[in-house]
Design a protein around this motif. Structure first.
Motif, short mmCIF file in Angstrom:
data_model
loop_
_atom_site.label_atom_id
_atom_site.label_comp_id
_atom_site.label_asym_id
_atom_site.label_seq_id
_atom_site.Cartn_x
_atom_site.Cartn_y
_atom_site.Cartn_z
N MET A 85 -14.82 20.03 -39.75
CA MET A 85 -15.59 19.73 -38.55
C MET A 85 -16.15 21.00 -37.92
O MET A 85 -15.56 22.07 -38.02
CB MET A 85 -14.71 18.98 -37.53
N SER B 233 -18.86 19.30 -31.82
CA SER B 233 -19.36 18.09 -32.48
C SER B 233 -20.58 17.55 -31.75
O SER B 233 -20.64 17.58 -30.52
CB SER B 233 -18.26 17.03 -32.52
N ILE C 171 -22.65 14.05 -31.20
CA ILE C 171 -22.57 12.61 -31.41
C ILE C 171 -23.62 11.91 -30.55
O ILE C 171 -24.20 12.51 -29.64
CB ILE C 171 -21.17 12.06 -31.06
N VAL D 101 -13.89 10.08 -27.19
CA VAL D 101 -13.68 11.53 -27.13
C VAL D 101 -12.44 11.76 -26.27
O VAL D 101 -12.38 11.31 -25.13
CB VAL D 101 -14.88 12.28 -26.51
N LEU E 75 -7.81 9.47 -36.11
CA LEU E 75 -8.82 10.40 -36.61
C LEU E 75 -8.97 10.26 -38.12
O LEU E 75 -10.09 10.27 -38.66
CB LEU E 75 -8.43 11.83 -36.26
N ASN F 178 -15.35 9.79 -38.02
CA ASN F 178 -16.67 9.94 -37.38
C ASN F 178 -16.73 9.32 -36.00
O ASN F 178 -17.76 9.43 -35.32
CB ASN F 178 -17.75 9.30 -38.27
N ASP F 179 -15.64 8.68 -35.59
CA ASP F 179 -15.69 7.92 -34.34
C ASP F 179 -14.59 8.28 -33.34
O ASP F 179 -14.57 7.77 -32.23
CB ASP F 179 -15.61 6.42 -34.64
N HIS G 179 -13.08 11.75 -31.60
CA HIS G 179 -13.37 13.18 -31.47
C HIS G 179 -12.32 13.81 -30.56
O HIS G 179 -12.08 13.34 -29.44
CB HIS G 179 -14.78 13.38 -30.90
N ASN H 5 -11.11 17.27 -28.69
CA ASN H 5 -11.39 18.64 -28.24
C ASN H 5 -10.08 19.35 -27.94
O ASN H 5 -9.14 18.73 -27.44
CB ASN H 5 -12.25 18.64 -26.97
N PRO I 37 -11.73 21.09 -32.80
CA PRO I 37 -13.01 21.51 -32.22
C PRO I 37 -12.85 21.89 -30.75
O PRO I 37 -11.89 21.47 -30.08
CB PRO I 37 -13.88 20.26 -32.38
N THR J 121 -17.77 18.93 -27.47
CA THR J 121 -18.57 17.82 -27.98
C THR J 121 -19.86 17.73 -27.17
O THR J 121 -19.82 17.90 -25.94
CB THR J 121 -17.80 16.48 -27.86
#
Length: 658
Positions: free
Chosen positions: A162, A166, A168, A206, A229, A234-235, A237, A239, A281, A284
């Motif tokens: 990743m 990100s 999105i 998120v 995850l 992909n759906d 996220h 942080n 990550p 986002t």
């Protein structure tokens, strides 16, 4: 006629009496309503004061945590000179991420016995495994270490692919849900999923950092998020927050939770977890318009730089980069303390550069304020306070419209500031105490204004009245404030006596408040709090020693000077973290020699006014079996506060005892 007239008059008198009764009823209702409004306002004010106490002490603790990085640099320069055979200590703090065995080699050594009745996961994971995990945790099952390690290894592989930030998008048929800090409060996550549905391709989420610490179910929350995850990469996220950090976990409970729940494999779990943190990550961006980061901004925030840094080199946000000897290009703020560069076997190529490290600190630790500009965050000790002008500058520079962040508990679970350009969302309800705050999450729709959903987990089917909830919150806040006063009693008494030139034992309210703030540095409304903390005479003067009238300090060892007890209590959290760093094998024991060396460095760096002989004597007494080692956790238990409640609702007594 007369009869008829008298009847009419009777009707008129009756109507008049009814009107008067109605007016009285209305006036009475208005009086009651005004009284209740005033009563409710006073309760809300007391609740705000209590929350201010909680938050001020929380930030002061975080400031102490940030300041520990100074000590670690100092310790590595001095302690490791005398203990050069312990390179693991250096690597623990500053080293590059260790390379562990593959998942198969690591996990297959741990068998899951037939007697285990918790969730059994099947790899590759599917939605069924999420459901199994949720049901198991609702029944308070503990996921076996075999599965925990397997999930961590698989999650690391996915996270490594990743980007740092990100990107999105929403759509007309798909909203994105943003959740703030959860801090180990599993019931809040269950409630969010109940109200809003589980994450899926049609229901993306998120989670904006601080999944762990403080609450009792951090590992359960982390496992739910990481398993989800793996099923929906992909759906869902994630942080990184400022608590996704092994040094923060040492102070705020997650390390202790892991070692308690996974006694046999806790050390392995913690090591892999450190690596997983580094690959989370750091932000986002939604629809190229909305930036989601955990903390906030500074005037130097550079999103282009943050997109390309090697985030996995940030082992702990509390440990700044080590400068090379004679490296004039690295502005290392800790280098002045240790007397030159730290000579370790750590390669500089394994670290972020100083300005990169500062960028990450700012986005993980900063807080918005109404004052313009950017200035040091003295409450937390890390990051900055940023004003509305800084928000506008950074958002405009990168063509963004909104900043969503977390990091701060809010009474309503969320707060909007900076002319609507900054939203704080906090998802852990009852964060400080039951009833202290609501939790919230927000929904981002396609070209729509963010929508907030509030909630509050309650253990009882019938919520308590507001005055009971406020009284509980207020009492809890006063208790932790008294604990802080215990830790600084000597300093407070000295400050009081400086103002009391006539030795009367009395101070004015302003003198007392000034002394309290100058020593405790908590930025609290001391004048308003005085009625709960001290006795005031008829002239409005304060009996300043009454600040401690309900506090008893019982020495765990009679021969030990009270100043030492107070000092050890004050620094107990810092000492506990330092002990855990030195105790690299998590045995719970360190040698007397290690303890003495650690204490002497700690005393020197912090300027603690305690004789080494006193500490040596106390340590010898704590070495109960005289084997040359001490259980430092047991050692610190000699310095904790016990609250004794009086049934007559008098102020709580605090006893420091063993």
């Amino acid at each position: 006629m007369n009869t008829h007239y008298s009847e009419d008059m009777g009707c008129g008198n009756s109507s008049l009496r009814k009107d008067r009764r109605s007016e009285k009823a209305i006036r009475a209702a208005m009086i009651i309503q005004n009284w209740y409004r005033g009563y409710s306002t006073r309760l809300k004010a007391r609740q705000r004061y209590a929350l201010t106490i909680f938050q001020s002490i929380e930030y002061a603790d975080e400031q102490g945590q940030m300041q520990l990085s100074n000590f670690f640099s100092f310790m590595l320069e001095n302690y490791t000179k005398a203990h050069e055979e312990e390179p693991e200590l250096i690597t623990r703090l500053f080293g590059s991420n260790l390379q562990y065995k593959d998942r198969e080699d690591y996990v297959k050594m741990i068998d899951v016995p037939d007697s285990y009745n918790g969730p059994r996961l099947q790899f590759p994971l599917t939605f069924t495994d999420i459901d199994l995990l949720l049901e198991g945790f609702k029944q308070q099952k503990i996921l076996h270490a075999h599965y925990v390690l397997a999930v961590l290894f698989e999650a690391k592989k996915v996270l490594m692919q990743m980007p740092n930030i990100s990107h999105i998008k929403t759509s007309p048929s798909k909203e994105i849900t943003v959740c703030g800090d959860l801090h180990g409060k599993l019931d809040d996550l269950f409630l969010i999923f109940y109200k809003n549905g589980l994450p899926s391709g049609e229901n993306p989420y998120v989670f904006n950092g601080d999944f762990v610490d403080r609450g009792k179910n951090s590992i359960e929350i982390l496992m739910i998020l990481l398993v989800t995850l793996l099923v929906y990469p992909n759906d869902l996220h994630l942080n990184r927050g400022n608590h996704e950090d092994f040094l923060m976990n040492l102070r705020y409970g997650f390390t202790k939770e892991i070692m308690h729940k996974y006694k046999l494999y806790g050390k392995q779990i913690l090591k892999i977890l450190e690596e997983v943190y580094t690959w989370l990550p750091i932000g986002t961006i939604v629809d190229n318009e909305i930036l989601i980061i955990h903390g906030g901004l500074s005037e130097s925030t550079d999103l282009n730089l943050l997109h390309r840094i090697e985030r996995n080199k940030m082992k702990s946000v509390l440990m700044p980069p080590i400068p090379s000897d004679g490296d004039s290009t690295t502005d290392f703020r800790m280098s002045k303390i240790g007397g030159g560069g730290l000579r370790t076997n750590v390669s500089l190529s394994d670290q972020l550069l100083q300005h990169e490290w500062e960028q990450v600190i700012d986005i993980l630790w900063s807080d918005p304020r109404s004052k313009r500009g950017c200035y040091p965050n003295k409450s937390r000790g890390g990051g900055c306070y940023f004003g509305p002008d800084v928000t506008s500058k950074i958002l405009n520079k990168y063509h963004l419209k909104l900043l969503i962040r977390s990091h701060e508990c809010k009474p309503d679970g969320y707060e909007v500031c900076h002319d609507g350009k900054v939203i704080t969302v906090f998802s852990a309800s009852n964060y400080y105490e039951e009833g202290s705050n609501r939790g919230a999450y927000l929904k981002l729709g396609y070209s729509m204004v963010p929508r907030f959903v509030q909630y509050q987990v309650t253990k009882s089917t019938c919520p308590r009245p507001l005055y009971q909830r406020v009284s509980t919150i207020e009492s809890s806040a006063i208790r932790i404030l008294k604990e802080r006063m215990i830790a600084r009693k000597t300093d407070l008494v000295h400050a009081f006596e400086l103002h009391d030139r006539s030795k009367s034992g009395r101070l004015s309210l302003s003198q007392w408040a000034f002394s309290m703030e100058s020593i405790l540095e908590l930025n609290l409304p001391w004048r308003s709090l005085s009625s709960r903390l001290v006795n005031t005479d008829k002239d409005g003067n304060i009996d300043y020693m009454s600040s401690f009238q309900d506090v008893q300090i019982q020495k765990p060892v009679k021969e030990v000077h009270s100043t030492l007890i107070e000092t050890l209590y004050r620094y107990r959290s810092d000492l506990h973290i330092i002990f855990n760093v030195i105790d690299t094998d998590h045995s719970g024991m360190i040698s007397m020699e290690e303890f003495r060396a650690m204490w002497k460095l700690f005393k020197k760096h912090y300027g603690v006014p305690v004789d080494d002989s006193q500490v040596d004597e106390l340590a010898n007494k704590m070495d109960l079996n005289k084997d040359g080692s001490i259980d430092f956790n047991e050692f610190l238990k000699a310095f904790h506060v016990v609250h004794k409640f009086d049934t007559s609702h008098k102020p709580d007594k605090l006893v420091l005892e063993d």
